[in-house]
Design an enzyme around this catalytic site. Structure first.
Site, PDB file in Angstrom:
ATOM      1  N   ASN A   9       1.022  -1.168   0.046  1.00 15.80           N
ATOM      2  CA  ASN A   9       0.136  -0.102  -0.002  1.00 15.80           C
ATOM      3  C   ASN A   9       1.055   1.204   0.032  1.00 15.80           C
ATOM      4  O   ASN A   9       1.581   1.509   1.020  1.00 15.80           O
ATOM      5  CB  ASN A   9      -0.783  -0.033   1.374  1.00 15.80           C
ATOM      6  CG  ASN A   9      -1.564   1.107   1.232  1.00 15.80           C
ATOM      7  OD1 ASN A   9      -1.793   2.063   0.544  1.00 15.80           O
ATOM      8  ND2 ASN A   9      -2.297   1.589   2.681  1.00 15.80           N
ATOM      9  N   TRP A  10       0.930   2.097  -1.079  1.00 18.97           N
ATOM     10  CA  TRP A  10       1.872   2.937  -1.448  1.00 18.97           C
ATOM     11  C   TRP A  10       1.158   4.243  -0.550  1.00 18.97           C
ATOM     12  O   TRP A  10       2.053   5.294  -0.341  1.00 18.97           O
ATOM     13  CB  TRP A  10       2.190   3.372  -2.826  1.00 18.97           C
ATOM     14  CG  TRP A  10       3.142   2.237  -3.487  1.00 18.97           C
ATOM     15  CD1 TRP A  10       3.496   1.224  -2.944  1.00 18.97           C
ATOM     16  CD2 TRP A  10       3.359   2.475  -4.944  1.00 18.97           C
ATOM     17  NE1 TRP A  10       4.051   0.537  -3.699  1.00 18.97           N
ATOM     18  CE2 TRP A  10       4.180   0.966  -4.870  1.00 18.97           C
ATOM     19  CE3 TRP A  10       3.134   3.361  -5.989  1.00 18.97           C
ATOM     20  CZ2 TRP A  10       4.554   0.917  -6.302  1.00 18.97           C
ATOM     21  CZ3 TRP A  10       3.782   2.814  -7.126  1.00 18.97           C
ATOM     22  CH2 TRP A  10       4.447   1.683  -7.425  1.00 18.97           C
ATOM     23  N   LYS A  11       0.062   4.266  -0.180  1.00 21.54           N
ATOM     24  CA  LYS A  11      -0.760   5.347   0.414  1.00 21.54           C
ATOM     25  C   LYS A  11      -0.569   6.679  -0.501  1.00 21.54           C
ATOM     26  O   LYS A  11      -0.368   6.486  -1.829  1.00 21.54           O
ATOM     27  CB  LYS A  11      -0.007   5.856   1.867  1.00 21.54           C
ATOM     28  CG  LYS A  11      -0.119   4.513   2.737  1.00 21.54           C
ATOM     29  CD  LYS A  11      -0.038   4.762   4.191  1.00 21.54           C
ATOM     30  CE  LYS A  11       0.147   3.286   4.897  1.00 21.54           C
ATOM     31  NZ  LYS A  11       0.099   3.438   6.165  1.00 21.54           N
ATOM     32  N   HIS A  97      -9.415   0.756   5.111  1.00 19.14           N
ATOM     33  CA  HIS A  97      -8.256   0.991   5.891  1.00 19.14           C
ATOM     34  C   HIS A  97      -8.266   1.860   7.050  1.00 19.14           C
ATOM     35  O   HIS A  97      -9.097   2.738   7.047  1.00 19.14           O
ATOM     36  CB  HIS A  97      -6.968   1.593   4.506  1.00 19.14           C
ATOM     37  CG  HIS A  97      -5.767   1.807   5.409  1.00 19.14           C
ATOM     38  ND1 HIS A  97      -5.389   2.534   6.372  1.00 19.14           N
ATOM     39  CD2 HIS A  97      -4.661   0.890   5.091  1.00 19.14           C
ATOM     40  CE1 HIS A  97      -3.997   2.335   6.766  1.00 19.14           C
ATOM     41  NE2 HIS A  97      -3.594   1.099   5.981  1.00 19.14           N
ATOM     42  N   GLU A  99      -6.786   4.287   8.078  1.00 20.33           N
ATOM     43  CA  GLU A  99      -6.572   5.794   8.062  1.00 20.33           C
ATOM     44  C   GLU A  99      -7.960   6.258   7.212  1.00 20.33           C
ATOM     45  O   GLU A  99      -8.217   7.493   7.396  1.00 20.33           O
ATOM     46  CB  GLU A  99      -5.416   6.116   6.953  1.00 20.33           C
ATOM     47  CG  GLU A  99      -4.315   5.627   7.633  1.00 20.33           C
ATOM     48  CD  GLU A  99      -3.001   5.348   6.995  1.00 20.33           C
ATOM     49  OE1 GLU A  99      -3.112   5.357   5.728  1.00 20.33           O
ATOM     50  OE2 GLU A  99      -2.145   4.694   7.362  1.00 20.33           O
ATOM     51  N   GLU A 169      -4.924  -5.415  10.752  1.00 23.64           N
ATOM     52  CA  GLU A 169      -4.110  -4.302  10.950  1.00 23.64           C
ATOM     53  C   GLU A 169      -4.270  -3.640  12.014  1.00 23.64           C
ATOM     54  O   GLU A 169      -5.064  -2.685  12.199  1.00 23.64           O
ATOM     55  CB  GLU A 169      -4.133  -3.362   9.746  1.00 23.64           C
ATOM     56  CG  GLU A 169      -4.024  -4.008   8.523  1.00 23.64           C
ATOM     57  CD  GLU A 169      -3.555  -2.799   7.267  1.00 23.64           C
ATOM     58  OE1 GLU A 169      -2.381  -2.903   7.074  1.00 23.64           O
ATOM     59  OE2 GLU A 169      -4.142  -1.982   7.022  1.00 23.64           O
ATOM     60  N   GLY A 175       2.448   2.076  10.726  1.00 23.06           N
ATOM     61  CA  GLY A 175       3.271   3.229  10.501  1.00 23.06           C
ATOM     62  C   GLY A 175       4.130   3.565  11.751  1.00 23.06           C
ATOM     63  O   GLY A 175       4.845   4.494  11.952  1.00 23.06           O
ATOM     64  N   SER A 215       3.603  -2.484  10.496  1.00 23.80           N
ATOM     65  CA  SER A 215       5.151  -2.415  10.424  1.00 23.80           C
ATOM     66  C   SER A 215       5.774  -3.682  10.134  1.00 23.80           C
ATOM     67  O   SER A 215       6.542  -4.294  10.838  1.00 23.80           O
ATOM     68  CB  SER A 215       5.453  -1.954  11.973  1.00 23.80           C
ATOM     69  OG  SER A 215       5.108  -0.453  12.106  1.00 23.80           O
ATOM     70  N   GLY A 236       2.873  -1.325   4.410  1.00 21.81           N
ATOM     71  CA  GLY A 236       2.733   0.018   4.159  1.00 21.81           C
ATOM     72  C   GLY A 236       4.148   0.735   3.812  1.00 21.81           C
ATOM     73  O   GLY A 236       4.744   0.548   2.717  1.00 21.81           O
ATOM     74  N   GLY A 237       4.956   1.314   4.737  1.00 21.46           N
ATOM     75  CA  GLY A 237       6.237   1.938   4.592  1.00 21.46           C
ATOM     76  C   GLY A 237       7.266   1.123   3.918  1.00 21.46           C
ATOM     77  O   GLY A 237       7.837   1.535   2.711  1.00 21.46           O
TER      78      GLY A 237
END
Ligand code: PEP
Length: 252
Positions: A9-11, A97, A99, A169, A175, A215, A236-237
């Site tokens: 997920n590049w956000k 998600h 977010e 998640e 994150g 993470s 993610g990251g």
């Protein structure tokens, strides 16, 4: 069918050029593997979807959107419908998600509409669930997860439920650099699978892929993916770096 999956997920990261560069790098690495039974999914921002769908090898990488509108079409300025996403060549949509739930106030009712639109357009939802830190500390995490499953998924017909991918998640791990332990992940994934079995039957539960997100990185992916009920990761990251993402893909 239950599959090993690693989804990135590049956000809201990467210009279109950087997105094309990163997808090309990942594609080269994944393509080189002779035997690869891991389904690799990239979820870039909307503006990358059609370019990435064209440049990646279809048998190596699939493309996902990070969200879709809760309405099918019309006067909703700035929104992107599931049908429009389908027309880009993308095959998956991340729904719910944390977010989106937290910053855009997406409720179970809204997410249910998005799930239906995703499935109606023959796309596969990657449906995210997860508890907040205070909910875990209060010992309410199982109840919260059950509620999130019930309110968005439990009205789906069984044949549609069979197409859904789930991503657990924990919000406190997204994150933050703090990862759920392998035992915490397995415990919750098993609970999720049992909850799905209770509503939709054992066959659906056995076949559903449940990803862990929060993470996840090359140093902990192996331990997490080794669990019976952890079928891969939503990353993610670490998905923004081709080497890290590829190392995670190779962690099964
Ligand atoms: C995510 O946002 O889905 C996620 C898992 O992020 P990170 O890997 O950066 O925690």
């Amino acid at each position: 069918m239950r599959r090993k999956i690693v989804a990135g997920n590049w956000k809201m990261n990467n210009s279109l050029n950087r997105g094309i560069e990163l997808a090309t790098e990942i594609n080269k690495k994944v393509r080189k593997q002779e035997e690869n039974d891991v389904l690799v999914i990239l979820a870039p921002p909307y503006i990358h979807l059609s370019d990435l769908s064209r440049i990646v090898d279809k048998d190596a990488i699939s493309i996902a959107a990070q969200n879709c509108a809760s309405e099918p079409k019309g006067a909703y300025t700035g929104e992107i419908s599931a049908k429009m996403i389908k027309s880009t060549g993308a095959e998956y949509i991340i729904i719910g998600h944390s977010e989106r739930r937290q910053y855009f106030h997406e409720t179970g009712e809204i997410l249910k509409k998005k799930l239906v639109l995703t499935l109606e357009n023959s796309l596969t939802p990657i449906f995210c669930i997860g508890e907040q830190l205070n909910e875990r500390e209060a010992g309410n995490h199982f109840d919260i997860i059950k509620k999130q499953l019930e309110e968005a998924l439990f009205d789906l017909p069984t044949n549609w439920m069979g197409k859904v991918i789930l991503a657990y998640e924990p919000v406190w791990a997204i994150g933050t650099g703090v990862t759920a332990s392998a035992a915490q992940a397995q415990e919750m994934h098993k609970y999720i699978r049992n909850t799905i079995a209770g509503k939709f039957g054992q066959e659906v539960a056995d076949n559903i892929s449940i990803l862990y997100g929060g993470s996840c990185k090359p140093s902990n992916a192996k331990e997490l993916f080794a669990n019976d009920d952890v079928d891969g990761g939503l990353i993610g990251g670490a998905a923004l770096n081709a080497d890290d993402f590829f190392a995670i893909i190779n962690s099964f």
